[in-house]
Design a protein around this motif. Structure first.
Motif: not given
Length: 492
Positions: A291-305, A340-347
């Motif tokens: 869950y952490e990686m999903m949020k940090i990579r997609i949301l926080n990474g999206g903010h930086a993008t 997203i392609p390198i974010v591991p699956p989230v339950p």
């Protein structure tokens, strides 16, 4: 006539404002929290307020604490209003306002002995923190504890007179140990991968500088669960204060405006107990990492993008950036093809659907979030939100064209002017260093990577990343952000 917020004035507030369904006199402290900023008040305090209004968790009230000038400013703002906060959720029509009151005290920054004695009190069972990504004393390049940081060195030499959050927590833990009081749980609520593990590194690392045996005791006995937290919460300005007066008739020195969405996923490791947060929507799991990686990579990474191209193009609001076709398509392309392609699956989670929800949240015009807030503290955010995705892709031999452009846009931003030549105010504790390197990088792009090895680490050494970064930065200076985004999207 607007009403100044206080306990005495609660019954006089407009009926449209939700008030605490509990009495302050019925609350007892159970938590010390460092960093009573906007996010904490829109997140942890809200969950507690919901529980307390349901007749639960009355022995889990919060005592606020801090070590910075900003903590003093918050105490001075909240103390006259009995530590109450007005929270406005911006999503419905009309917006909803509620007064929340889980905080029963805020200890002055200078009263460190009182704080340590509070930390040692048996009724305090959780110590939580929102002290920003930069508050954990990590080496950006390695992600490990930075024992050479001047503030850490000072606390290591003077453990009986600590000045950092972690030094104060350790002094409180030492006093509890000496008195035979079981240790409290230390709970990070900051956007850092493995924030509980990072907390463990910093606490034990600092303790080990003066007392290795005590460091071992902390490592073996103090629970530090990982957690993922999420709620978009802009900074408070006079605009929000005036909006609260005009629309709700409340005078609040430091109200909080936020989006309706909130999420909290926590590992259930609290030896001295915890509030029943699951009753108000908190998710407890055995492993927070996905869950952490999903949020940090997609949301926080999206903010930086979106932050740096928007700033360079002179865009003020986050929703305005999302309304710009170039920026919206840039975000979508980087997310879908590289992040997203390198974010591991989230339950039980569809990552593309999660991204689409994130994009909708970014585009909410009612939240009023600003590009300047997203650009803040890039020297701490880039190595946590963007560079790890680049590192993972490089290790797999995958393309990093989009992610290297995000880093090049940050470099161009750090030069201190936008594409139209307007000045960009300092927006990072390391601004002078960043700006000096960014200006030199106009003629020699690799100066930025080499001069910031502590931030880029091995990513900055990658020949492929260096080539792409240099080409992007040269193009940004020559043609401007809009043209570079256009070219990137055409190629993508």
């Amino acid at each position: 006539m607007p009403i100044a917020l206080s306990l005495a004035a609660l019954d006089s507030l407009p009926q449209t404002v939700t008030r605490p369904a509990y009495r302050r006199a019925d609350l007892k402290p159970g938590i010390v929290h460092f960093g009573l900023g906007n996010f904490h008040r829109a997140h942890q305090e809200v969950y507690l307020d919901l529980l307390m209004s349901a007749g639960k968790a009355h022995d889990w009230a919060i005592v606020g604490a801090g070590v910075r000038d900003s903590d003093t400013a918050m105490r001075k703002a909240l103390e006259p209003q009995d530590y109450l906060t007005t929270l406005v959720e911006l999503g419905g029509d009309p917006a909803a306002a509620r007064v929340i009151g889980p905080v029963v005290d805020i200890i002055p920054v200078e009263d460190r002995e009182r704080l340590v004695e509070t930390l040692a009190a048996p009724e305090i069972r959780i110590v939580s923190m929102t002290i920003t990504e930069g508050g954990y004393y990590l080496d950006s390049a390695t992600g490990r504890f930075d024992a050479a940081h001047p503030e850490i060195v000072a606390d290591g030499r003077n453990p009986d007179d600590p000045r950092t959050v972690f030094g104060l927590i350790l002094k409180g833990l030492r006093r509890r140990r000496d008195r035979g009081v079981p240790p409290f749980t230390v709970m990070s609520c900051d956007n850092i991968p493995g924030n509980g593990e990072v907390t463990h590194q910093t606490l034990t690392g600092l303790a080990g500088l003066s007392d290795p045996a005590f460091a071992a005791w902390v490592g073996a006995n103090v629970a530090m669960p990982n957690a993922m937290v999420d709620r978009i919460t802009p900074a408070t300005t006079d605009r929000e204060r005036q909006k609260l007066r005009d629309e709700f008739g409340i005078v609040d020195n430091w109200p909080v405006f936020c989006e309706p969405f909130k999420q909290w996923v926590v590992e259930d490791h609290f030896p001295l107990g915890r509030p029943p947060f699951e009753d108000v929507g908190v998710t407890f799991v055995p492993d927070v990492a996905p869950y952490e990686m999903m949020k940090i990579r997609i949301l926080n990474g999206g903010h930086a993008t979106i932050a740096y191209p928007a700033a360079l193009m002179g865009i003020h609001g986050v929703h305005e950036a999302m309304a710009n076709p170039l920026i919206a398509r840039f975000l979508e392309t980087v997310e879908l093809t590289e992040i997203i392609p390198i974010v591991p699956p989230v339950p039980d989670t569809d990552l593309v659907a999660y991204y689409e929800l994130v994009a909708d949240r970014f585009a909410n015009p009612k939240v009023g979030d600003t590009i300047a807030r997203l650009c803040l503290d890039g020297s701490n955010r880039q190595p946590k939100f963007i560079i790890p995705s680049s590192r993972d892709r490089l290790r797999q031999g995958l393309d990093v064209t989009g992610l290297s452009l995000v880093s090049a846009l940050w470099c161009r931003y750090c030069a201190g002017t936008d594409d139209a030549g307007n000045p960009i105010p300092p927006n990072d504790d390391s601004w002078e260093r960043l700006r000096g390197l960014a200006l030199r990088a106009k003629d020699d792009p690799l100066v930025f990577l080499d001069g910031l090895h502590d931030i880029f680490g091995d990513v900055g050494e990658s020949p492929r990343f260096r080539q792409l970064f240099a080409a992007h930065l040269e193009a940004l200076w020559a043609r401007g952000s809009a043209a570079v985004l256009t070219g990137y999207l055409a190629a993508a």
